[in-house]
Design an enzyme around this catalytic site. Structure first.
Site, short mmCIF file in Angstrom:
data_model
loop_
_atom_site.label_atom_id
_atom_site.label_comp_id
_atom_site.label_asym_id
_atom_site.label_seq_id
_atom_site.Cartn_x
_atom_site.Cartn_y
_atom_site.Cartn_z
N LYS A 138 0.83 -1.20 0.00
CA LYS A 138 0.00 0.00 0.00
C LYS A 138 0.87 1.27 0.00
CE LYS A 138 -3.79 -2.40 2.36
NZ LYS A 138 -4.71 -2.43 3.53
N TYR A 178 -12.29 -2.89 -4.27
CA TYR A 178 -12.94 -3.02 -2.96
C TYR A 178 -14.47 -2.99 -3.10
CZ TYR A 178 -8.41 -2.27 -0.71
OH TYR A 178 -7.09 -2.37 -0.29
N ASN A 241 -1.76 -0.54 7.54
CA ASN A 241 -1.25 -1.90 7.74
C ASN A 241 -0.38 -2.39 6.59
OD1 ASN A 241 -3.23 -2.24 5.85
ND2 ASN A 241 -4.47 -3.67 7.06
N HIS A 244 -1.59 -5.62 1.32
CA HIS A 244 -2.84 -6.32 1.06
C HIS A 244 -2.52 -7.68 0.48
CE1 HIS A 244 -6.76 -7.37 -0.65
NE2 HIS A 244 -6.10 -7.62 -1.79
N GLU A 255 -8.37 -10.67 -8.65
CA GLU A 255 -7.51 -9.51 -8.43
C GLU A 255 -6.33 -9.48 -9.39
OE1 GLU A 255 -8.50 -9.12 -3.62
OE2 GLU A 255 -6.57 -9.91 -4.31
#
Length: 280
Positions: A138, A178, A241, A244, A255
């Site tokens: 990310k 998402y 975090n 992914h 994906e």
């Protein structure tokens, strides 16, 4: 005092008892006075005397002379003697000797024929499939310079890099990625955060790559991640975090098709495969 017998009993514990007894005897020479001996329990005396007499007549006396020449006893006395002797002996043996253990003979089971023997249990085979998983670093991971460290985690584990690129996908692309979270209250903030900088998109290949890839990343909440995982070592807040990872094989395929065009995922054979996998 001379005509009437006087019983004199000195008091117990008195040190003057001998002197008092001598004085009384001197005053009455015809009837010498002696200390009176009282029988406190006559019934006990009779009981012990009778018991000792019976024990002597029926046990001790036959025991001493029953086999000597010149002596003879009635059959009833000899019979009682043997009964008493056996009873007393058994009591002493029971009190001084432990009972012998009961030995049960061991019987070997009959040998089974080859036809009746159960079939051998096959060894468990772990079915591991060769999978591809989608891993994205990310914007916070790219900004912090963690791309190399995250790649090293997967390479050190033994997985093969099949595709990688640095991309700024745009808002529409991220909303499609998402789409399963569009009803969540944090959806808008998540899309804005992911669109705030470049993303390093990767495809990693290997056995159980999806499950093991999630294990390498750690829990979604970094505070719940174990030390040694990527999030457990490099992240603190759930909103930052670092990376992914696909949560299933089906989502990984979707994906990968969304983030990479046809031909961008390279199929190649690693020279280290034989040193990583025992079986092809």
């Amino acid at each position: 005092m001379d005509k009437k017998r006087v019983h004199f009993t000195p008091p117990q514990g008195s040190t003057r008892a001998p002197a008092m007894l001598a004085l009384a005897n001197r005053r009455s020479p015809k009837h010498q006075l002696q200390p009176r001996r009282r029988v406190r329990h006559p019934a006990l005396c009779v009981f012990f005397t009778t018991t000792w007499l019976v024990f002597f007549l029926f046990f001790l006396l036959p025991w001493q002379i029953h086999d000597r020449p010149g002596w003879s006893f009635p059959k009833s006395v000899k019979h009682d003697y043997h009964i008493y002797k056996g009873a007393i002996s058994s009591l002493f043996i029971f009190a001084h000797h432990e009972p012998e253990p009961v030995v049960v003979p061991f019987e070997e089971p009959p040998l089974s024929t080859p036809s009746s023997s159960p079939p051998p249990i096959p060894e468990p085979q772990h079915k591991m499939s060769n999978e591809q998983t989608f891993i994205a670093i990310k914007p916070d991971g790219v900004q912090r310079g963690l791309v190399g460290s995250i790649i090293a985690r997967f390479e050190n584990r033994g997985y093969k890099l099949a595709a990688i690129k640095l991309i700024s996908p745009g808002k529409a692309h991220l909303e499609e990625h998402y789409s399963d979270l569009k009803d969540k209250p944090f959806f808008a903030g998540l899309v804005e955060y992911m669109n705030s900088g470049p993303i390093c998109a990767m495809v990693w290949e290997g056995r159980d790559a999806v499950k093991t890839g999630r294990t390498l990343l750690g829990a979604t909440n970094p505070l719940a991640s174990a030390p040694g995982t990527i999030r457990g070592d490099f992240a603190i807040d759930v909103g930052r975090n670092v990376c992914h990872g696909s949560d299933s094989v089906e989502n990984a395929q979707k994906e990968i098709a969304l983030w990479f065009k046809e031909g961008e995922v390279v199929s190649w054979k690693s020279a280290q495969a034989s040193w990583i996998y025992e079986k092809p």
